[in-house]
Design a protein around this motif. Structure first.
Motif: not given
Length: 353
Positions: A1-24
């Motif tokens: 079973m794959e481990k969980k990778y729990n994250i916390e992030f600033d709300k600006e991050l998903p918008k930046f990734l979506y608008d830039s059409k970018l993945s890290i």
């Protein structure tokens, strides 16, 4: 079973990734994963953990990716038709990198890697040299620091970072200029260096664990990891400038449109490499993750942290033009069911088990 990778992030991050059409995409050798971070809606973050044996350096270029790991370098290519021909795309992938080949390096502790016109350069940390790879050998040494007298597997100076210029190696970072086995461990807070590959001379010394040298607009940027700093060096006037003090252990970054995406790591109490890092940096390095840094305003934003599982990050890169790419490794049986030609894509029906 794959481990969980729990994250916390600033709300600006998903918008930046979506608008830039970018993945890290980043490597975590401690957790044995290559992890892709993106957003399909500008509000939520999705992450794709890809199992890997001690992943380190990541090279991306156009539609191809190379990944250095424990004992090999793996190559992947993407083709838009592969995703377009998916009959069932419930995961909404918009790009798919397929495994093409692996090069057996053996355990060389390869750190940074980079594409050139004829293949891949690698920082061969175990043998204290820069190398390339051919089918005849595990590696072909191409350059070593002038103070390294023997090509032996002793990790004498902990050569780690590589900056390319016009398709050729230009600068390297190392944790010391020592010429004995693991000599770099003696004084990691003061012995780090940066060298000019062409002249084979030290241009900066006395650094605290330098990593990730990168040329941006003809100026050299690098991370002084043990002091938590982003530093710039001007090759014309030879001046060094501290751009920003993150006050935590930073390592791995990528440049994108006047922005840097910078990785940071948690300092484990059991790590011999980090035991001499300043108490201030240890205190502030409680999580791994990454942050976006605006070079124009010199301010960070869009931070993501891992609350567990992920402790150390080595390299950080981007996949441009895809919000949710997939990387199909040789461990995934699916890669055997896809045939890609210059003109078409064919999917085999999986054999019944």
């Amino acid at each position: 079973m794959e481990k969980k990778y729990n994250i916390e992030f600033d709300k600006e991050l998903p918008k930046f990734l979506y608008d830039s059409k970018l993945s890290i995409v980043f490597s975590t050798y401690q957790a044995g994963r290559l992890i892709i971070i993106g957003s399909l809606d500008g509000y939520k973050i999705h992450q794709i953990p890809v199992p890997y044996k001690r992943p380190m350096g990541i090279a991306t270029e156009a539609n191809r990716i190379a990944i250095a790991s424990l004992d090999e370098i793996s190559f992947f290519t993407a083709n838009k038709k592969t995703v377009q021909t998916l009959k069932d795309n419930k995961n909404k992938y918009d790009q798919m990198y397929l495994y093409r080949a692996s090069y057996n390096t053996s355990s060389l502790d390869i750190h940074d890697i980079a594409f050139d016109k004829s293949g891949v350069w690698g920082v061969n940390t175990l043998f204290s040299c820069l190398c390339k790879f051919t089918l005849n050998y595990n590696f072909s040494p191409k350059w070593h620091p002038y103070f390294i007298t023997d090509l032996v597997p002793e990790d004498r100076c902990h050569l780690n970072g590589l900056a390319m210029k016009n398709g050729s190696p230009k600068y390297v970072t190392a944790l010391s200029s020592t010429n004995n086995k693991k000599g770099w461990r003696k004084d990691i807070m003061n012995s780090g260096i940066i060298m000019d590959v062409k002249t084979n001379k030290i241009i900066l010394d006395g650094l605290a664990m330098p990593h990730t040298p990168r040329l941006i607009n003809n100026e050299l940027y690098f991370l002084e990891s043990a002091l938590g700093r982003l530093v710039k060096w001007n090759p014309i006037n030879k001046e060094k400038e501290i751009i920003y003090d993150f006050n935590r252990f930073v390592r791995g970054f990528i440049y994108y449109k006047e922005l840097l995406i910078i990785g940071f790591s948690k300092i484990r109490k059991t790590s011999k490499s980090f035991e001499k890092v300043s108490e201030k940096i240890k205190k502030n390095s409680k999580n791994a993750g990454f942050v976006i840094f605006d070079l124009r305003t010199r301010t960070p934003f869009g931070e993501l942290i891992y609350t567990d599982t992920i402790d150390e990050i080595y390299d950080v890169n981007i996949i441009n033009g895809a919000r949710k790419p997939a990387i199909i490794t040789q461990l995934n049986e699916q890669h055997k069911n896809i045939i890609v030609t210059p003109n078409d894509v064919f999917w085999r029906k999986p054999k019944n088990k």
